[in-house]
Scaffold this motif. Structure first.
Motif, PDB file in Angstrom:
ATOM      1  N   LEU A 266       0.927  -1.057   0.134  1.00 13.52           N
ATOM      2  CA  LEU A 266       0.114   0.050  -0.058  1.00 13.52           C
ATOM      3  C   LEU A 266       0.837   1.258  -0.062  1.00 13.52           C
ATOM      4  O   LEU A 266       1.787   1.263   0.656  1.00 13.52           O
ATOM      5  CB  LEU A 266      -0.954   0.034   1.289  1.00 13.52           C
ATOM      6  CG  LEU A 266      -1.809   1.237   1.480  1.00 13.52           C
ATOM      7  CD1 LEU A 266      -2.928   1.415   0.442  1.00 13.52           C
ATOM      8  CD2 LEU A 266      -2.359   1.260   2.997  1.00 13.52           C
ATOM      9  N   LEU A 267       0.462   2.068  -0.899  1.00  7.86           N
ATOM     10  CA  LEU A 267       1.035   3.554  -0.919  1.00  7.86           C
ATOM     11  C   LEU A 267       0.009   4.602  -0.559  1.00  7.86           C
ATOM     12  O   LEU A 267      -0.930   4.692  -1.226  1.00  7.86           O
ATOM     13  CB  LEU A 267       1.851   4.071  -2.081  1.00  7.86           C
ATOM     14  CG  LEU A 267       3.273   3.530  -2.232  1.00  7.86           C
ATOM     15  CD1 LEU A 267       3.743   3.692  -3.886  1.00  7.86           C
ATOM     16  CD2 LEU A 267       4.158   4.172  -1.400  1.00  7.86           C
ATOM     17  N   VAL A 268       0.296   5.369   0.311  1.00 10.23           N
ATOM     18  CA  VAL A 268      -0.422   6.612   0.706  1.00 10.23           C
ATOM     19  C   VAL A 268       0.209   7.734   0.222  1.00 10.23           C
ATOM     20  O   VAL A 268       1.443   8.156   0.740  1.00 10.23           O
ATOM     21  CB  VAL A 268      -0.855   6.579   2.391  1.00 10.23           C
ATOM     22  CG1 VAL A 268      -1.729   7.751   2.475  1.00 10.23           C
ATOM     23  CG2 VAL A 268      -1.365   5.385   2.703  1.00 10.23           C
TER      24      VAL A 268
ATOM     25  N   GLY B 280       4.550   4.297   2.792  1.00 10.55           N
ATOM     26  CA  GLY B 280       4.775   2.998   2.172  1.00 10.55           C
ATOM     27  C   GLY B 280       4.360   1.965   3.260  1.00 10.55           C
ATOM     28  O   GLY B 280       5.274   1.953   4.287  1.00 10.55           O
ATOM     29  N   ILE B 281       3.533   0.910   3.040  1.00  7.49           N
ATOM     30  CA  ILE B 281       3.329  -0.156   3.877  1.00  7.49           C
ATOM     31  C   ILE B 281       3.559  -1.586   3.376  1.00  7.49           C
ATOM     32  O   ILE B 281       3.372  -1.693   1.882  1.00  7.49           O
ATOM     33  CB  ILE B 281       1.799  -0.261   4.081  1.00  7.49           C
ATOM     34  CG1 ILE B 281       1.377   0.889   4.900  1.00  7.49           C
ATOM     35  CG2 ILE B 281       1.511  -1.330   5.119  1.00  7.49           C
ATOM     36  CD1 ILE B 281       1.982   1.471   6.119  1.00  7.49           C
ATOM     37  N   ARG B 282       4.448  -2.441   3.832  1.00  5.16           N
ATOM     38  CA  ARG B 282       4.838  -3.775   3.297  1.00  5.16           C
ATOM     39  C   ARG B 282       4.617  -4.732   4.371  1.00  5.16           C
ATOM     40  O   ARG B 282       5.122  -4.592   5.418  1.00  5.16           O
ATOM     41  CB  ARG B 282       6.082  -3.816   2.740  1.00  5.16           C
ATOM     42  CG  ARG B 282       6.652  -4.942   2.172  1.00  5.16           C
ATOM     43  CD  ARG B 282       8.063  -4.935   1.543  1.00  5.16           C
ATOM     44  NE  ARG B 282       8.386  -3.921   0.802  1.00  5.16           N
ATOM     45  CZ  ARG B 282       9.311  -2.840   1.198  1.00  5.16           C
ATOM     46  NH1 ARG B 282      10.041  -3.132   2.454  1.00  5.16           N
ATOM     47  NH2 ARG B 282       9.749  -1.664   0.561  1.00  5.16           N
ATOM     48  N   GLY B 283       3.815  -5.751   4.131  1.00  4.32           N
ATOM     49  CA  GLY B 283       3.856  -6.820   5.110  1.00  4.32           C
ATOM     50  C   GLY B 283       3.083  -6.288   6.402  1.00  4.32           C
ATOM     51  O   GLY B 283       3.147  -6.823   7.529  1.00  4.32           O
TER      52      GLY B 283
ATOM     53  N   ARG C  17       3.304  -3.684   7.964  1.00  2.00           N
ATOM     54  CA  ARG C  17       4.335  -2.575   8.668  1.00  2.00           C
ATOM     55  C   ARG C  17       4.738  -1.398   7.846  1.00  2.00           C
ATOM     56  O   ARG C  17       4.711  -1.149   6.427  1.00  2.00           O
ATOM     57  CB  ARG C  17       5.692  -3.238   8.899  1.00  2.00           C
ATOM     58  CG  ARG C  17       5.277  -4.491  10.048  1.00  2.00           C
ATOM     59  CD  ARG C  17       6.445  -4.938  10.398  1.00  2.00           C
ATOM     60  NE  ARG C  17       6.178  -6.157  11.476  1.00  2.00           N
ATOM     61  CZ  ARG C  17       6.497  -6.010  12.843  1.00  2.00           C
ATOM     62  NH1 ARG C  17       6.750  -4.910  13.160  1.00  2.00           N
ATOM     63  NH2 ARG C  17       6.407  -6.956  13.432  1.00  2.00           N
ATOM     64  N   ILE C  18       5.006  -0.152   8.596  1.00  2.00           N
ATOM     65  CA  ILE C  18       5.296   0.931   7.850  1.00  2.00           C
ATOM     66  C   ILE C  18       6.781   0.641   7.452  1.00  2.00           C
ATOM     67  O   ILE C  18       7.751   0.313   8.103  1.00  2.00           O
ATOM     68  CB  ILE C  18       5.422   2.111   8.916  1.00  2.00           C
ATOM     69  CG1 ILE C  18       4.182   2.565   9.377  1.00  2.00           C
ATOM     70  CG2 ILE C  18       6.052   3.213   8.162  1.00  2.00           C
ATOM     71  CD1 ILE C  18       3.887   3.183  10.306  1.00  2.00           C
ATOM     72  N   ALA C  19       7.032   0.692   5.921  1.00  2.00           N
ATOM     73  CA  ALA C  19       8.415   0.616   5.343  1.00  2.00           C
ATOM     74  C   ALA C  19       9.096   1.869   4.860  1.00  2.00           C
ATOM     75  O   ALA C  19      10.305   1.692   4.771  1.00  2.00           O
ATOM     76  CB  ALA C  19       7.943  -0.436   4.261  1.00  2.00           C
ATOM     77  N   ALA C  20       8.363   2.881   4.801  1.00  2.00           N
ATOM     78  CA  ALA C  20       8.874   4.035   4.291  1.00  2.00           C
ATOM     79  C   ALA C  20       8.190   5.153   4.604  1.00  2.00           C
ATOM     80  O   ALA C  20       6.722   5.032   4.588  1.00  2.00           O
ATOM     81  CB  ALA C  20       9.240   3.950   2.639  1.00  2.00           C
ATOM     82  N   VAL C  21       8.504   6.138   4.858  1.00  2.00           N
ATOM     83  CA  VAL C  21       7.830   7.678   5.204  1.00  2.00           C
ATOM     84  C   VAL C  21       8.526   8.797   4.653  1.00  2.00           C
ATOM     85  O   VAL C  21       9.812   8.864   4.769  1.00  2.00           O
ATOM     86  CB  VAL C  21       7.669   7.866   6.706  1.00  2.00           C
ATOM     87  CG1 VAL C  21       7.089   9.078   7.013  1.00  2.00           C
ATOM     88  CG2 VAL C  21       7.069   6.679   7.647  1.00  2.00           C
ATOM     89  N   GLY C  22       7.798   9.691   3.891  1.00  2.00           N
ATOM     90  CA  GLY C  22       8.415  10.750   3.430  1.00  2.00           C
ATOM     91  C   GLY C  22       8.146  10.807   1.898  1.00  2.00           C
ATOM     92  O   GLY C  22       7.322  10.543   1.560  1.00  2.00           O
TER      93      GLY C  22
ATOM     94  N   ALA D 115       2.865   0.185  -5.889  1.00  2.00           N
ATOM     95  CA  ALA D 115       2.269  -0.740  -5.011  1.00  2.00           C
ATOM     96  C   ALA D 115       1.123  -1.587  -5.473  1.00  2.00           C
ATOM     97  O   ALA D 115       0.388  -1.252  -6.328  1.00  2.00           O
ATOM     98  CB  ALA D 115       1.622   0.087  -3.703  1.00  2.00           C
ATOM     99  N   ASN D 116       0.511  -2.418  -4.685  1.00  2.00           N
ATOM    100  CA  ASN D 116      -0.733  -3.054  -5.215  1.00  2.00           C
ATOM    101  C   ASN D 116      -1.967  -2.164  -5.027  1.00  2.00           C
ATOM    102  O   ASN D 116      -2.920  -2.468  -5.830  1.00  2.00           O
ATOM    103  CB  ASN D 116      -0.940  -4.289  -4.276  1.00  2.00           C
ATOM    104  CG  ASN D 116       0.138  -5.378  -4.403  1.00  2.00           C
ATOM    105  OD1 ASN D 116       0.901  -5.464  -5.146  1.00  2.00           O
ATOM    106  ND2 ASN D 116       0.527  -5.937  -3.178  1.00  2.00           N
TER     107      ASN D 116
END
Length: 87
Positions: free
Chosen positions: A7-9, A28-31, A33-38, A44-45
């Motif tokens: 998921l990408l917000v 960015g969310i992967r599995g 969990r938060i995987a990236a911010v900024g 993303a799916n």
């Protein structure tokens, strides 16, 4: 190389809870969990457009209904002067 997320917000007003000023950015969310911010470069799916919305990653809702429970539960963790046996 761009990362892949579940998921990408995109483009929300990021509020991280540290007291730092809110800023525009992506999440960015992967599995689960938060995987990236900024500013996040990736695909993303699912992509959510958060333009005009506040995004608070990791926010924990502390809402409870202990306010009424204090009247009937002698062990309520919210009851002043008592210790909860669950602590």
């Amino acid at each position: 190389m761009a990362e892949r997320f579940d998921l990408l917000v995109r483009g929300g007003l990021l509020i991280d809870g540290t007291g730092a000023p809110a800023r525009r950015g992506d999440l960015g969310i992967r599995g689960g969990r938060i995987a990236a911010v900024g500013p996040v470069a990736g695909t993303a799916n699912r992509v959510l457009d958060a333009d005009g919305a506040a995004v608070a990653p990791g926010f924990v809702d502390i809402h409870t209904h202990y306010d009424a429970q204090v009247f009937w539960d002698r062990c309520s963790p919210s009851r002043p002067g008592t210790a909860s046996p669950r602590s």
